[in-house]
Design an enzyme around this catalytic site. Structure first.
Site, PDB file in Angstrom:
ATOM      1  N   TRP A 142      32.866 -47.818 -30.078  1.00 50.60           N
ATOM      2  CA  TRP A 142      32.523 -49.296 -29.700  1.00 50.60           C
ATOM      3  C   TRP A 142      32.287 -49.286 -28.459  1.00 50.60           C
ATOM      4  O   TRP A 142      31.195 -49.794 -27.954  1.00 50.60           O
ATOM      5  CB  TRP A 142      33.627 -50.413 -29.993  1.00 50.60           C
ATOM      6  CG  TRP A 142      33.928 -50.497 -31.596  1.00 50.60           C
ATOM      7  CD1 TRP A 142      35.047 -50.257 -32.011  1.00 50.60           C
ATOM      8  CD2 TRP A 142      32.778 -50.636 -32.717  1.00 50.60           C
ATOM      9  NE1 TRP A 142      34.922 -50.340 -33.497  1.00 50.60           N
ATOM     10  CE2 TRP A 142      33.831 -50.540 -34.048  1.00 50.60           C
ATOM     11  CE3 TRP A 142      31.622 -50.881 -33.018  1.00 50.60           C
ATOM     12  CZ2 TRP A 142      33.081 -50.594 -35.232  1.00 50.60           C
ATOM     13  CZ3 TRP A 142      30.846 -51.126 -34.038  1.00 50.60           C
ATOM     14  CH2 TRP A 142      31.651 -50.926 -35.046  1.00 50.60           C
ATOM     15  N   ASP A 145      35.486 -56.682 -24.814  1.00 51.32           N
ATOM     16  CA  ASP A 145      35.407 -56.548 -26.253  1.00 51.32           C
ATOM     17  C   ASP A 145      36.736 -56.592 -26.779  1.00 51.32           C
ATOM     18  O   ASP A 145      37.545 -55.787 -26.829  1.00 51.32           O
ATOM     19  CB  ASP A 145      34.524 -55.530 -26.893  1.00 51.32           C
ATOM     20  CG  ASP A 145      34.663 -55.274 -28.138  1.00 51.32           C
ATOM     21  OD1 ASP A 145      34.921 -56.192 -29.008  1.00 51.32           O
ATOM     22  OD2 ASP A 145      34.040 -54.340 -28.730  1.00 51.32           O
ATOM     23  N   LYS A 173      38.329 -59.390 -37.471  1.00 55.01           N
ATOM     24  CA  LYS A 173      39.377 -58.434 -37.519  1.00 55.01           C
ATOM     25  C   LYS A 173      40.772 -59.307 -37.354  1.00 55.01           C
ATOM     26  O   LYS A 173      41.665 -59.312 -38.359  1.00 55.01           O
ATOM     27  CB  LYS A 173      39.536 -57.805 -36.331  1.00 55.01           C
ATOM     28  CG  LYS A 173      38.325 -56.894 -36.047  1.00 55.01           C
ATOM     29  CD  LYS A 173      38.181 -55.488 -37.026  1.00 55.01           C
ATOM     30  CE  LYS A 173      36.728 -54.992 -37.105  1.00 55.01           C
ATOM     31  NZ  LYS A 173      35.905 -54.662 -35.762  1.00 55.01           N
TER      32      LYS A 173
HETATM   33  C1  LIG Z   1      34.674 -54.081 -35.610  1.00 52.10           C
HETATM   34  C2  LIG Z   1      34.425 -53.884 -33.954  1.00 52.10           C
HETATM   35  C3  LIG Z   1      33.185 -54.033 -33.249  1.00 52.10           C
HETATM   36  C4  LIG Z   1      32.028 -54.111 -34.399  1.00 52.10           C
HETATM   37  O1  LIG Z   1      32.020 -55.659 -34.726  1.00 52.10           O
HETATM   38  P1  LIG Z   1      30.790 -56.202 -35.355  1.00 52.10           P
HETATM   39  O2  LIG Z   1      30.899 -57.686 -35.594  1.00 52.10           O
HETATM   40  O3  LIG Z   1      30.566 -55.513 -36.781  1.00 52.10           O
HETATM   41  O4  LIG Z   1      29.475 -56.033 -34.697  1.00 52.10           O
HETATM   42  C5  LIG Z   1      33.101 -54.146 -32.196  1.00 52.10           C
HETATM   43  N1  LIG Z   1      34.097 -53.713 -31.423  1.00 52.10           N
HETATM   44  C6  LIG Z   1      35.307 -53.647 -31.807  1.00 52.10           C
HETATM   45  C7  LIG Z   1      36.561 -53.298 -30.833  1.00 52.10           C
HETATM   46  C8  LIG Z   1      35.605 -53.763 -33.151  1.00 52.10           C
HETATM   47  O5  LIG Z   1      36.862 -53.446 -33.584  1.00 52.10           O
END
Ligand SMILES: *Cc1c(COP(=O)(O)O)cnc(C)c1O
Length: 355
Positions: free
Chosen positions: A100, A167, A191
């Site tokens: 990511w 993030d 998540k």
């Molecule tokens: C799942 C995830 C993403 C991607 O998220 P999307 O909403 O599918 O774009 C980005 N960063 C982390 C840390 C993730 O766990």
């Protein structure tokens, strides 16, 4: 009932699902579905206001920050963060701790210079680099707080001469965070906060409007702030279910209470992984995630039969990401400690059977 250890979209509280299902048929006795009312109706405006209030309250978001519910997932924020925060001709610093983070780096390169301050790529991201220098002339430092795929988590945030951009997709609302230490926080909801389809963005207002770049309306945080997350039709259902989930969290005692529960869940599971000779952990001990617990079978031949045993016990979503292999138990907020004990019992039973 299944024990849902899936990495994402992840488990939601059962009572939230029941409330959400009812609102799809008849929203608060209006005789209309939540899905067929105007987003500008007083009923939905109340939902959005409540969701924003809960984020502010549960995460202690200080004044001077805006809270947004956007679409396009965390992946869109990989681009919008530099689009809005990285001045023309400027430089941004990135910490590379997983796929990511690498994707965020790729997007930032569209907008300016990217300096990778440290990377754990060589070791397949099994640890979080610690001793690195943050260039004081960077617009910000971007990092991923919890690396969903590798089971590592930044346990102590970095003092930084430049704003932190984070993030937090897979550990938002799992632990206390001092929002004032950050310039921008973003998280896809699916998540640990709600269903897929909405992304939470918390941005420090004073960082905006400094790029000298023209930004199309939908991609401009300022437009979204001015529109109160309703510049266009927002993802009403995802916002509603996130609001319910945040309310559930509040009723449980908020972030502080869930942080303790999450720590206990992680501790008992890692203790079993360390104790049980049939399994071993993947991530560096000091960087172990409290959200995604990655482990492998000591004997690769045990991979399949253990997954089969899990299946028999109603344990789902435990297969590791293809780039790591083995198993990944995602133990998000809504997963009860009882489900963790069901997994631990399965690990013990497996060891007993195979010794
Ligand atoms: C799942 C995830 C993403 C991607 O998220 P999307 O909403 O599918 O774009 C980005 N960063 C982390 C840390 C993730 O766990």
């Amino acid at each position: 009932m299944k024990h849902n250890f899936g990495a994402g979209p992840g488990i939601l509280p059962h009572e939230v699902l029941k409330q959400a299902a009812a609102a799809v048929v008849d929203f608060n006795g209006t005789g209309l579905s939540l899905l067929e009312i105007s987003h500008r109706s007083p009923e939905f405006e109340a939902v959005l206001a409540e969701a924003l209030k809960l984020v502010k309250e549960l995460f202690s978001v200080p004044d001077g920050y805006s809270i947004l519910f956007l679409q396009g997932g965390a992946s869109t924020q990989f681009a919008l963060a530099p689009y809005n925060l990285l001045p023309e001709g400027g430089k941004a610093a990135y910490l590379e701790t997983g796929v990511w983070a690498s994707k965020a780096i790729k997007e930032a390169k569209f907008f300016g210079d990217v300096q990778i301050v440290a990377s754990s790529k060589e070791s397949n991201f099994t640890f979080i680099p610690k001793d690195f220098e943050i260039p004081a002339d960077a617009a910000y430092l971007h990092f991923t707080s919890n690396n969903t795929i590798y089971g590592t988590q930044v346990q102590k945030f970095f003092p930084s001469p430049v704003p932190l951009v984070c993030d937090m997709s897979s550990d938002i609302f799992s632990r206390k965070v001092n929002v004032a230490d950050f310039g921008l926080i973003y998280a896809g909801a699916q998540k640990n906060m709600g269903p897929a389809g909405v992304t939470l963005v918390i941005v420090k207002d004073e960082l905006l409007g400094k790029t000298n770049r023209k930004i199309p309306s939908m991609f401009n945080y300022q437009t979204q702030i001015d529109g109160g997350s309703m510049y266009n039709t927002p993802p009403v259902f995802a916002i509603y279910v996130s609001m319910l989930t945040l309310n559930w969290l509040k009723a449980k005692g908020g972030v502080e209470a869930i942080e303790k529960e999450n720590a206990t869940k992680a501790r008992v599971l890692y203790e079993e992984i360390d104790r049980n000779p049939f399994f071993k952990g993947v991530a560096a001990t000091e960087d172990r995630s409290h959200m995604n617990v990655c482990f492998v079978a000591e004997n690769p031949d045990h991979q399949k039969p253990f997954l089969q045993l899990c299946d028999e016990k109603g344990i789902v979503g435990i297969k590791g990401h293809r780039s790591v292999g083995g198993f990944r138990a995602s133990i998000y907020n809504a997963l009860s400690i009882n489900s963790v004990y069901v997994l631990i019992d399965a690990m013990r039973e497996f060891a007993e059977k195979n010794k």
